[in-house]
Design an enzyme around this catalytic site. Sequence first.
Site, PDB file in Angstrom:
ATOM      1  N   HIS A 206      -2.115   3.193  -5.286  1.00 30.50           N
ATOM      2  CA  HIS A 206      -2.375   2.100  -4.346  1.00 30.50           C
ATOM      3  C   HIS A 206      -3.347   1.117  -4.982  1.00 30.50           C
ATOM      4  CE1 HIS A 206      -3.328  -0.035  -0.663  1.00 30.50           C
ATOM      5  NE2 HIS A 206      -2.213   0.485  -0.191  1.00 30.50           N
TER       6      HIS A 206
ATOM      7  N   ASP B  31       3.402   6.042   2.295  1.00 36.82           N
ATOM      8  CA  ASP B  31       4.852   6.210   2.246  1.00 36.82           C
ATOM      9  C   ASP B  31       5.297   7.574   1.756  1.00 36.82           C
ATOM     10  OD1 ASP B  31       5.647   3.892   3.354  1.00 36.82           O
ATOM     11  OD2 ASP B  31       5.876   2.790   1.484  1.00 36.82           O
TER      12      ASP B  31
HETATM   13  N1  ACO Z   1       3.115   7.114 -10.724  1.00 39.99           N
HETATM   14  C1  ACO Z   1       2.625   7.220 -11.973  1.00 39.99           C
HETATM   15  N2  ACO Z   1       1.658   6.448 -12.469  1.00 39.99           N
HETATM   16  C2  ACO Z   1       1.155   5.497 -11.679  1.00 39.99           C
HETATM   17  C3  ACO Z   1       1.594   5.333 -10.356  1.00 39.99           C
HETATM   18  C4  ACO Z   1       2.605   6.194  -9.866  1.00 39.99           C
HETATM   19  N3  ACO Z   1       3.084   6.080  -8.629  1.00 39.99           N
HETATM   20  N4  ACO Z   1       0.908   4.328  -9.785  1.00 39.99           N
HETATM   21  C5  ACO Z   1       0.077   3.863 -10.724  1.00 39.99           C
HETATM   22  N5  ACO Z   1       0.217   4.563 -11.862  1.00 39.99           N
HETATM   23  C6  ACO Z   1      -0.514   4.352 -13.117  1.00 39.99           C
HETATM   24  C7  ACO Z   1       0.094   3.213 -13.909  1.00 39.99           C
HETATM   25  O1  ACO Z   1       1.110   3.664 -14.779  1.00 39.99           O
HETATM   26  C8  ACO Z   1      -1.123   2.698 -14.636  1.00 39.99           C
HETATM   27  O2  ACO Z   1      -1.396   3.556 -15.727  1.00 39.99           O
HETATM   28  P1  ACO Z   1      -1.986   2.966 -17.097  1.00 39.99           P
HETATM   29  O3  ACO Z   1      -3.300   2.347 -16.723  1.00 39.99           O
HETATM   30  O4  ACO Z   1      -2.092   4.169 -17.949  1.00 39.99           O
HETATM   31  O5  ACO Z   1      -0.972   1.951 -17.549  1.00 39.99           O
HETATM   32  C9  ACO Z   1      -2.250   2.889 -13.634  1.00 39.99           C
HETATM   33  O6  ACO Z   1      -1.836   3.945 -12.767  1.00 39.99           O
HETATM   34  C10 ACO Z   1      -2.545   1.650 -12.796  1.00 39.99           C
HETATM   35  O7  ACO Z   1      -1.309   1.175 -12.265  1.00 39.99           O
HETATM   36  P2  ACO Z   1      -1.108  -0.311 -11.768  1.00 39.99           P
HETATM   37  O8  ACO Z   1       0.353  -0.591 -11.623  1.00 39.99           O
HETATM   38  O9  ACO Z   1      -1.909  -1.237 -12.631  1.00 39.99           O
HETATM   39  O10 ACO Z   1      -1.808  -0.253 -10.364  1.00 39.99           O
HETATM   40  P3  ACO Z   1      -1.541  -1.263  -9.219  1.00 39.99           P
HETATM   41  O11 ACO Z   1      -2.740  -1.234  -8.369  1.00 39.99           O
HETATM   42  O12 ACO Z   1      -1.118  -2.579  -9.721  1.00 39.99           O
HETATM   43  O13 ACO Z   1      -0.259  -0.640  -8.494  1.00 39.99           O
HETATM   44  C11 ACO Z   1       1.230   0.329  -6.980  1.00 39.99           C
HETATM   45  C12 ACO Z   1      -0.221  -0.132  -7.218  1.00 39.99           C
HETATM   46  C13 ACO Z   1       2.197  -0.826  -7.224  1.00 39.99           C
HETATM   47  C14 ACO Z   1       1.351   0.757  -5.529  1.00 39.99           C
HETATM   48  C15 ACO Z   1       1.555   1.503  -7.929  1.00 39.99           C
HETATM   49  O14 ACO Z   1       0.646   2.544  -7.712  1.00 39.99           O
HETATM   50  C16 ACO Z   1       2.992   1.991  -7.784  1.00 39.99           C
HETATM   51  O15 ACO Z   1       3.897   1.414  -8.404  1.00 39.99           O
HETATM   52  N6  ACO Z   1       3.218   3.057  -6.962  1.00 39.99           N
HETATM   53  C17 ACO Z   1       4.546   3.577  -6.732  1.00 39.99           C
HETATM   54  C18 ACO Z   1       5.244   2.773  -5.629  1.00 39.99           C
HETATM   55  C19 ACO Z   1       4.616   3.004  -4.277  1.00 39.99           C
HETATM   56  O16 ACO Z   1       4.344   4.116  -3.854  1.00 39.99           O
HETATM   57  N7  ACO Z   1       4.427   1.890  -3.538  1.00 39.99           N
HETATM   58  C20 ACO Z   1       3.849   1.925  -2.181  1.00 39.99           C
HETATM   59  C21 ACO Z   1       2.501   1.326  -2.191  1.00 39.99           C
HETATM   60  S1  ACO Z   1       1.680   1.556  -0.657  1.00 39.99           S
HETATM   61  C22 ACO Z   1       2.420   0.499   0.386  1.00 39.99           C
HETATM   62  O17 ACO Z   1       2.809  -0.610   0.091  1.00 39.99           O
HETATM   63  C23 ACO Z   1       2.624   1.002   1.708  1.00 39.99           C
END
Ligand code: ACO
Length: 380
Positions: free
Chosen positions: A263, A316
């Site tokens: 998140h 979610d």
């Molecule tokens: N699985 C594995 N690794 C993850 C995940 C995940 N679900 N989420 C983040 N990471 C990792 C990334 O690979 C990244 O690693 P790195 O620094 O080694 O490259 C690090 O964590 C940071 O990730 P970002 O994408 O920069 O974090 P951001 O805050 O932009 O993303 C997001 C948040 C888009 C929700 C992300 O966690 C994600 O894609 N999650 C999966 C989709 C999801 O569950 N979405 C629902 C969000 S909640 C909502 O809207 C109700």
Amino acid sequence: MNELNDIKIHRGLKEIYLDRTKSSFIDGKNGKLYYRGFNINELANNSTFEEVSYLLIHGKLPNKSQLNEITIWMANNRDIPIEVINLIDSIKHLHPMDVLRTAISTLAAFDDSLDDDSIDSNVKKGLSITTKAPTIVTAHVRLRDGKDPISPEKSLSHASNFLYMLFGVIPDELDAKLIDKDLILHAEHGLNASSFTARVVASTQSDVYSAITAGIACLKGPAHGGAAEGVMKQAQEIGDEKNTTSYVKNLLSSGGRIMGFGHRVYKTADPRALILKIDAKNLSERKGNPKWFGILQSLAVCMEPYEKKGICENVDFWTGAIYNLLDIPDDIFVSIFALARIPGWTAQIAEQFSNNILIRPLLAYVGELDKPYIKIEHRK
Ligand code: ACO
């Protein structure tokens, strides 16, 4: 141009405060969420979606007669015009979010007060869209299944009526209460991508229908609202708890993401996920179907090492399992999120209107300048 190189870029507007709000507060460090100052746990345990809608839109909890009034008003305003039903029928092959987005945009054509941009009228429009949205989603599901849409039932609560219009039977009280709680938990959440989108549209002095339509378009993506559907897809791919470890290893090593984890704001457990996890467990026991809870639980255990990186379960993660156990079709999971979020968007749109400023950030240009224009006949 040199000054552009010195600009600090905030990609994804991470950690940027756009404005002040009284709508909701996410304490991402401590895993707490408040709507209008009320802790989400209190609201989930004691309130109803109708009451939370009032709270978000009016800024305070209703008294008995105000709650009665909004509940009756919502129950009386669920019907959608036949023209919108016909439109849904004509595009029923589309994803439910595309249908919802198109139908809500079309509802504007049937609102006599479209040009009235007073606060009262805008709030009423948001509430009207809130009450009609479940009718759109359920009519679509039934039409694509070759069935007639079911008319809303005034005697039922918002959540209960949603299940009734979906399945055609008065729902079990516990199932309806669970959907009510789920709607409460999804109703508002700071400056998430879809609320930001709705605010950007409102900031141009556009109208509530346009802002909410844009919010729906934004929510559709898997990085935002589409995750619950993705969670169940992953659970189905895993198929059995014994496959979870290798599934997670393979996905993460190929740069994939586990849906329902991570998140932008919470760097600890999402409080909504903690509440829904208990409900998912109880529901799977009540329905005598422990499979999905078991797979998700094993997925959560596999992801424990990532907690220290701030990658925890989000709201979610458990909602997909709950909807699945209630026999709700996978592709309307994100639509249910949208139904729930409309009061939150309405509150933020009203807030934006009440102290408006055009939202218009900048991009730092890094391309070339003064390139020679070569006539088409001379281009390679
Ligand atoms: N699985 C594995 N690794 C993850 C995940 C995940 N679900 N989420 C983040 N990471 C990792 C990334 O690979 C990244 O690693 P790195 O620094 O080694 O490259 C690090 O964590 C940071 O990730 P970002 O994408 O920069 O974090 P951001 O805050 O932009 O993303 C997001 C948040 C888009 C929700 C992300 O966690 C994600 O894609 N999650 C999966 C989709 C999801 O569950 N979405 C629902 C969000 S909640 C909502 O809207 C109700």
